[in-house]
Design a protein around this motif. Structure first.
Motif, PDB file in Angstrom:
ATOM      1  N   SER A  91       5.983  16.221  -6.634  1.00 45.01           N
ATOM      2  CA  SER A  91       6.921  16.237  -5.516  1.00 45.01           C
ATOM      3  C   SER A  91       7.693  14.920  -5.453  1.00 45.01           C
ATOM      4  CB  SER A  91       6.166  16.471  -4.199  1.00 45.01           C
ATOM      5  OG  SER A  91       5.276  15.398  -3.940  1.00 45.01           O
ATOM      6  N   THR A  92       8.731  14.900  -4.634  1.00 46.62           N
ATOM      7  CA  THR A  92       9.586  13.716  -4.491  1.00 46.62           C
ATOM      8  C   THR A  92       9.444  13.153  -3.085  1.00 46.62           C
ATOM      9  OG1 THR A  92      11.165  14.609  -6.080  1.00 46.62           O
ATOM     10  CG2 THR A  92      11.944  12.842  -4.664  1.00 46.62           C
ATOM     11  N   VAL A  93       9.322  11.832  -2.995  1.00 47.08           N
ATOM     12  CA  VAL A  93       9.213  11.159  -1.703  1.00 47.08           C
ATOM     13  C   VAL A  93      10.256  10.048  -1.636  1.00 47.08           C
ATOM     14  CG1 VAL A  93       6.745  11.656  -1.492  1.00 47.08           C
ATOM     15  CG2 VAL A  93       7.492   9.495  -2.521  1.00 47.08           C
ATOM     16  N   SER A  94      10.548   9.621  -0.405  1.00 45.13           N
ATOM     17  CA  SER A  94      11.511   8.540  -0.202  1.00 45.13           C
ATOM     18  C   SER A  94      10.769   7.294   0.268  1.00 45.13           C
ATOM     19  CB  SER A  94      12.564   8.957   0.833  1.00 45.13           C
ATOM     20  OG  SER A  94      13.484   7.916   1.065  1.00 45.13           O
ATOM     21  N   VAL A  95      10.870   6.216  -0.480  1.00 51.33           N
ATOM     22  CA  VAL A  95      10.245   4.938  -0.152  1.00 51.33           C
ATOM     23  C   VAL A  95      11.272   3.832  -0.400  1.00 51.33           C
ATOM     24  CG1 VAL A  95       8.356   3.338  -0.616  1.00 51.33           C
ATOM     25  CG2 VAL A  95       7.965   5.798  -0.798  1.00 51.33           C
ATOM     26  N   ASP A  96      11.433   2.954   0.599  1.00 49.75           N
ATOM     27  CA  ASP A  96      12.392   1.836   0.471  1.00 49.75           C
ATOM     28  C   ASP A  96      13.804   2.339   0.151  1.00 49.75           C
ATOM     29  OD1 ASP A  96      10.304   0.126   0.942  1.00 49.75           O
ATOM     30  OD2 ASP A  96       9.938  -0.299  -1.180  1.00 49.75           O
ATOM     31  N   ASP A  97      14.180   3.442   0.780  1.00 46.72           N
ATOM     32  CA  ASP A  97      15.510   4.036   0.599  1.00 46.72           C
ATOM     33  C   ASP A  97      15.778   4.472  -0.832  1.00 46.72           C
ATOM     34  OD1 ASP A  97      16.137   3.610   3.299  1.00 46.72           O
ATOM     35  OD2 ASP A  97      16.794   1.559   2.888  1.00 46.72           O
ATOM     36  N   ARG A  98      14.727   4.710  -1.583  1.00 41.14           N
ATOM     37  CA  ARG A  98      14.865   5.216  -2.947  1.00 41.14           C
ATOM     38  C   ARG A  98      13.974   6.442  -3.122  1.00 41.14           C
ATOM     39  NH1 ARG A  98      13.752   0.433  -7.056  1.00 41.14           N
ATOM     40  NH2 ARG A  98      12.383  -0.333  -5.390  1.00 41.14           N
ATOM     41  N   GLU A  99      14.358   7.280  -4.076  1.00 47.17           N
ATOM     42  CA  GLU A  99      13.587   8.485  -4.350  1.00 47.17           C
ATOM     43  C   GLU A  99      12.563   8.205  -5.457  1.00 47.17           C
ATOM     44  OE1 GLU A  99      13.868  11.458  -2.668  1.00 47.17           O
ATOM     45  OE2 GLU A  99      15.134  10.225  -1.353  1.00 47.17           O
ATOM     46  N   TRP A 100      11.339   8.741  -5.239  1.00 51.27           N
ATOM     47  CA  TRP A 100      10.256   8.544  -6.196  1.00 51.27           C
ATOM     48  C   TRP A 100       9.580   9.894  -6.456  1.00 51.27           C
ATOM     49  CZ3 TRP A 100       9.187   3.305  -7.611  1.00 51.27           C
ATOM     50  CH2 TRP A 100       9.881   2.351  -6.861  1.00 51.27           C
ATOM     51  N   THR A 175      -3.473   0.527   0.950  1.00 50.55           N
ATOM     52  CA  THR A 175      -2.448   0.734   1.970  1.00 50.55           C
ATOM     53  C   THR A 175      -1.090   0.277   1.447  1.00 50.55           C
ATOM     54  OG1 THR A 175      -2.808  -1.440   2.984  1.00 50.55           O
ATOM     55  CG2 THR A 175      -4.091   0.410   3.851  1.00 50.55           C
ATOM     56  N   PHE A 176      -0.033   0.946   1.916  1.00 52.51           N
ATOM     57  CA  PHE A 176       1.339   0.541   1.580  1.00 52.51           C
ATOM     58  C   PHE A 176       2.280   1.122   2.637  1.00 52.51           C
ATOM     59  CE2 PHE A 176       0.766   4.636  -0.407  1.00 52.51           C
ATOM     60  CZ  PHE A 176       2.007   5.259  -0.356  1.00 52.51           C
ATOM     61  N   GLU A 177       3.518   0.617   2.650  1.00 52.91           N
ATOM     62  CA  GLU A 177       4.501   1.061   3.624  1.00 52.91           C
ATOM     63  C   GLU A 177       5.151   2.356   3.144  1.00 52.91           C
ATOM     64  OE1 GLU A 177       5.170  -0.278   6.641  1.00 52.91           O
ATOM     65  OE2 GLU A 177       3.444  -1.569   6.182  1.00 52.91           O
ATOM     66  N   TYR A 178       5.183   3.325   4.053  1.00 52.74           N
ATOM     67  CA  TYR A 178       5.750   4.621   3.700  1.00 52.74           C
ATOM     68  C   TYR A 178       6.309   5.282   4.956  1.00 52.74           C
ATOM     69  CZ  TYR A 178       5.871   9.627   2.586  1.00 52.74           C
ATOM     70  OH  TYR A 178       6.255  10.937   2.439  1.00 52.74           O
ATOM     71  N   GLY A 179       7.591   5.604   4.948  1.00 52.52           N
ATOM     72  CA  GLY A 179       8.206   6.288   6.079  1.00 52.52           C
ATOM     73  C   GLY A 179       8.156   5.501   7.369  1.00 52.52           C
ATOM     74  N   GLY A 180       8.199   4.175   7.282  1.00 49.96           N
ATOM     75  CA  GLY A 180       8.136   3.350   8.486  1.00 49.96           C
ATOM     76  C   GLY A 180       6.743   3.150   9.025  1.00 49.96           C
ATOM     77  N   ASN A 181       5.715   3.608   8.309  1.00 47.71           N
ATOM     78  CA  ASN A 181       4.324   3.457   8.734  1.00 47.71           C
ATOM     79  C   ASN A 181       3.513   2.799   7.626  1.00 47.71           C
ATOM     80  OD1 ASN A 181       4.395   5.090  11.324  1.00 47.71           O
ATOM     81  ND2 ASN A 181       5.036   6.654   9.872  1.00 47.71           N
ATOM     82  N   THR A 182       2.437   2.137   8.019  1.00 42.52           N
ATOM     83  CA  THR A 182       1.483   1.608   7.057  1.00 42.52           C
ATOM     84  C   THR A 182       0.453   2.693   6.801  1.00 42.52           C
ATOM     85  OG1 THR A 182       1.790  -0.664   7.853  1.00 42.52           O
ATOM     86  CG2 THR A 182      -0.208  -0.199   6.580  1.00 42.52           C
ATOM     87  N   VAL A 183       0.483   3.275   5.617  1.00 41.86           N
ATOM     88  CA  VAL A 183      -0.382   4.414   5.310  1.00 41.86           C
ATOM     89  C   VAL A 183      -1.519   3.974   4.402  1.00 41.86           C
ATOM     90  CG1 VAL A 183       1.564   6.002   5.540  1.00 41.86           C
ATOM     91  CG2 VAL A 183       0.947   5.137   3.287  1.00 41.86           C
ATOM     92  N   THR A 184      -2.606   4.728   4.492  1.00 39.32           N
ATOM     93  CA  THR A 184      -3.763   4.499   3.632  1.00 39.32           C
ATOM     94  C   THR A 184      -3.935   5.702   2.725  1.00 39.32           C
ATOM     95  OG1 THR A 184      -4.863   3.183   5.342  1.00 39.32           O
ATOM     96  CG2 THR A 184      -6.248   4.060   3.579  1.00 39.32           C
ATOM     97  N   VAL A 194      -3.591  12.418  -0.533  1.00 37.96           N
ATOM     98  CA  VAL A 194      -3.526  12.474   0.924  1.00 37.96           C
ATOM     99  C   VAL A 194      -3.195  11.088   1.462  1.00 37.96           C
ATOM    100  CG1 VAL A 194      -4.787  12.988   3.045  1.00 37.96           C
ATOM    101  CG2 VAL A 194      -5.189  14.366   0.990  1.00 37.96           C
ATOM    102  N   LEU A 195      -2.148  11.004   2.296  1.00 39.29           N
ATOM    103  CA  LEU A 195      -1.764   9.752   2.953  1.00 39.29           C
ATOM    104  C   LEU A 195      -2.130   9.861   4.426  1.00 39.29           C
ATOM    105  CD1 LEU A 195       1.780   9.235   1.384  1.00 39.29           C
ATOM    106  CD2 LEU A 195      -0.452   8.496   0.505  1.00 39.29           C
ATOM    107  N   VAL A 196      -2.800   8.828   4.942  1.00 40.27           N
ATOM    108  CA  VAL A 196      -3.290   8.847   6.320  1.00 40.27           C
ATOM    109  C   VAL A 196      -2.717   7.646   7.062  1.00 40.27           C
ATOM    110  CG1 VAL A 196      -5.331   8.880   7.805  1.00 40.27           C
ATOM    111  CG2 VAL A 196      -5.426   9.957   5.539  1.00 40.27           C
ATOM    112  N   TRP A 197      -2.238   7.876   8.311  1.00 35.84           N
ATOM    113  CA  TRP A 197      -1.762   6.773   9.145  1.00 35.84           C
ATOM    114  C   TRP A 197      -1.923   7.141  10.619  1.00 35.84           C
ATOM    115  CZ3 TRP A 197       1.332  10.228   6.660  1.00 35.84           C
ATOM    116  CH2 TRP A 197       2.310  10.882   7.409  1.00 35.84           C
ATOM    117  N   GLU A 198      -1.819   6.135  11.464  1.00 35.37           N
ATOM    118  CA  GLU A 198      -1.961   6.332  12.904  1.00 35.37           C
ATOM    119  C   GLU A 198      -0.585   6.325  13.567  1.00 35.37           C
ATOM    120  OE1 GLU A 198      -4.604   3.366  14.429  1.00 35.37           O
ATOM    121  OE2 GLU A 198      -6.402   4.518  13.896  1.00 35.37           O
ATOM    122  N   THR A 199      -0.412   7.235  14.525  1.00 32.31           N
ATOM    123  CA  THR A 199       0.835   7.304  15.283  1.00 32.31           C
ATOM    124  C   THR A 199       0.528   7.276  16.779  1.00 32.31           C
ATOM    125  OG1 THR A 199       0.792   9.731  15.283  1.00 32.31           O
ATOM    126  CG2 THR A 199       2.005   8.637  13.508  1.00 32.31           C
TER     127      THR A 199
END
Length: 280
Positions: A91-100, A175-184, A194-199
């Motif tokens: 799948s494709t995700v957006s990180v740092d305004d770039r597609e990965w 952990t890393f930054e993804y979608g404006g959140n710090t995900v684990t 699986v990416l996990v974060w708190e909202t």
């Protein structure tokens, strides 16, 4: 005839006096668990809620009916919730305004890799010496036509012309930054990661006048003494007893009003009959 008229007028007077002087009972909470004003914060079952009280007009309008004032309120709290998202392999995700592109290797992986998806069209358009599209040879190889300053055109293999895409690997627990959140990174399988974060989420509980409302595990009945105060009590039995008393009072008042009207009408009818001339 005069005696009966006087009797009916006396009954009417007593009924009118009782109706006018009777005090209508009202709902009143004694020692409510919640007694707060608009904008206050209250602790209920270990959670902090912000109180909102509003007043609106219902009915009326252009149909001749009178508008009714309705008071209602809200209990609002913010809480932290865990959110998870599975990024499937390929799948494709957006990180740092770039597609990965998500790439996972092996049957029992411990990590996944984000491979940058190059915007080849944008790279070609930014290069004035290159054509804006690639060409494919008869044997299936892809080339970029590049024209130098002398006007000579050279076919450059696409793999040589375009830069190597950046790669970022992330292991389970990292952990890393993804979608404006710090995900684990949670569980990683051959199918996805699986990416996990708190909202921070908001819960809003609507509260209506003289209605039951459940907050946490506790049921309350709500009452608004005025347009800026909310009271809630768990003593629902006492509230229902007051409602029964008010209903009984209204029934008595309605009965006395009917007695008053019938007595006055009877007096008028008897007085009128007294002036009907006799046929004998």
């Amino acid at each position: 005839m005069a005696v009966f008229v006087a009797l009916f007028l006396a009954v009417a007077g007593v009924a009118g006096t009782l109706t006018a002087t009777a005090d209508s009972p009202e709902i009143a909470f004694e020692n409510p668990e919640v007694d707060v004003a608009q904008g206050d914060t209250v602790q209920i079952d270990g959670e902090a809620y912000t109180v909102g009280v509003s007043e609106t007009e219902e009915g009326g309008g252009g149909h001749g009916g009178a508008a009714t004032t309705v008071i209602s309120g809200t209990l609002e709290r913010e809480f932290t919730a865990e959110t998870s998202e599975t990024r499937t392999n390929g799948s494709t995700v957006s990180v740092d305004d770039r597609e990965w592109r998500v790439e996972i290797a092996g049957e029992d992986p411990a990590e996944f890799t984000l491979v940058e998806v190059l915007d080849r069209q944008a790279i070609l358009e930014a290069d004035d010496s290159a054509d804006n599209q690639t060409v494919t040879s008869d044997d299936g190889k892809e080339f970029v036509l590049v024209t130098d300053e002398s006007g000579e055109t050279t076919s450059v293999p696409a793999d040589e012309y375009f830069p190597e895409p950046e790669e970022r690997s992330h292991a389970a627990g990292e952990t890393f930054e993804y979608g404006g959140n710090t995900v684990t990174v949670g569980n990683v399988t051959a199918d996805g990661a699986v990416l996990v974060w708190e909202t921070t989420q908001t819960e809003t509980i609507e509260v209506e006048h003289h209605s039951t409302v459940t907050v946490g595990d506790t049921e309350y009945v709500a009452h608004f003494p005025d347009a800026s105060t909310l009271q809630m009590t768990t003593d629902i039995e006492a509230y229902e007893s007051q409602v029964t008393e008010i209903d009984r009072f209204n029934q008595y008042s309605s009965g006395l009003s009917r007695v008053l009207i019938l007595s006055v009408l009877s007096s008028i009818m008897l007085a009128g009959m007294a002036f009907i001339p006799s046929r004998y």
